[in-house]
Design a protein around this motif. Structure first.
Motif, PDB file in Angstrom:
ATOM      1  N   UNK A   6       0.830  -1.209   0.000  1.00  0.00           N
ATOM      2  CA  UNK A   6       0.000   0.000   0.000  1.00  0.00           C
ATOM      3  C   UNK A   6       0.863   1.256   0.000  1.00  0.00           C
ATOM      4  N   UNK A   7       1.921   1.230   0.790  1.00  0.00           N
ATOM      5  CA  UNK A   7       2.835   2.377   0.847  1.00  0.00           C
ATOM      6  C   UNK A   7       3.510   2.573  -0.511  1.00  0.00           C
ATOM      7  N   UNK A   8       3.917   1.482  -1.118  1.00  0.00           N
ATOM      8  CA  UNK A   8       4.571   1.556  -2.427  1.00  0.00           C
ATOM      9  C   UNK A   8       3.617   2.131  -3.470  1.00  0.00           C
ATOM     10  N   UNK A   9       2.333   1.774  -3.382  1.00  0.00           N
ATOM     11  CA  UNK A   9       1.333   2.305  -4.313  1.00  0.00           C
ATOM     12  C   UNK A   9       1.186   3.814  -4.133  1.00  0.00           C
ATOM     13  N   UNK A  10       1.218   4.278  -2.884  1.00  0.00           N
ATOM     14  CA  UNK A  10       1.141   5.725  -2.625  1.00  0.00           C
ATOM     15  C   UNK A  10       2.374   6.432  -3.182  1.00  0.00           C
ATOM     16  N   UNK A  11       3.543   5.844  -2.996  1.00  0.00           N
ATOM     17  CA  UNK A  11       4.783   6.435  -3.501  1.00  0.00           C
ATOM     18  C   UNK A  11       4.761   6.511  -5.031  1.00  0.00           C
ATOM     19  N   UNK A  12       4.265   5.427  -5.656  1.00  0.00           N
ATOM     20  CA  UNK A  12       4.199   5.397  -7.115  1.00  0.00           C
ATOM     21  C   UNK A  12       3.283   6.484  -7.661  1.00  0.00           C
TER      22      UNK A  12
ATOM     23  N   UNK B 291       6.669  12.966 -12.367  1.00  0.00           N
ATOM     24  CA  UNK B 291       7.278  12.611 -13.654  1.00  0.00           C
ATOM     25  C   UNK B 291       6.460  13.153 -14.812  1.00  0.00           C
ATOM     26  N   UNK B 292       5.140  13.060 -14.683  1.00  0.00           N
ATOM     27  CA  UNK B 292       4.258  13.533 -15.748  1.00  0.00           C
ATOM     28  C   UNK B 292       4.405  15.042 -15.931  1.00  0.00           C
ATOM     29  N   UNK B 293       4.508  15.765 -14.828  1.00  0.00           N
ATOM     30  CA  UNK B 293       4.663  17.222 -14.891  1.00  0.00           C
ATOM     31  C   UNK B 293       5.974  17.608 -15.561  1.00  0.00           C
TER      32      UNK B 293
END
Length: 92
Positions: A12-18, A25-27
């Motif tokens: 879950x933490x990794x999903x939040x970080x992603x 990255x998109x910006x």
């Protein structure tokens, strides 16, 4: 926080970080594209001074993105080289 079966807290933490990384990255990639478009409009107007100014901005943005590993360093180098060649053609 109660977790569903098969969900680890680390996942879950990794999903939040992603999610955070993806937005950053998109910006940055959007900023790269915008700067390149401005450079290209200066080229189509045959304005070498303006294009040279924008090339400096574009190369700075690309180098920073490569430094943060948003794009590969060789990708940044290749793009800067190609844009520089286009500017050199116009200056002739």
């Amino acid at each position: 926080m109660k977790l569903k079966t098969g969900r680890h807290t680390s996942a879950l933490k990794e999903a939040r970080k992603n999610l955070k990384r993806r937005t950053i990255n998109k910006a940055v990639k959007s900023r790269i594209k915008t700067a390149i478009k401005k450079f290209e409009t200066a080229l189509t107007e045959k304005n070498a001074e303006k294009a040279k100014e924008f090339l400096g901005i574009v190369s700075s943005i690309l180098d920073k993105a490569a430094k943060k590993k948003i794009i590969h360093r060789k990708n940044a180098s290749r793009r800067i080289g190609r844009l520089s060649m286009r500017l050199a053609k116009i200056k002739k």
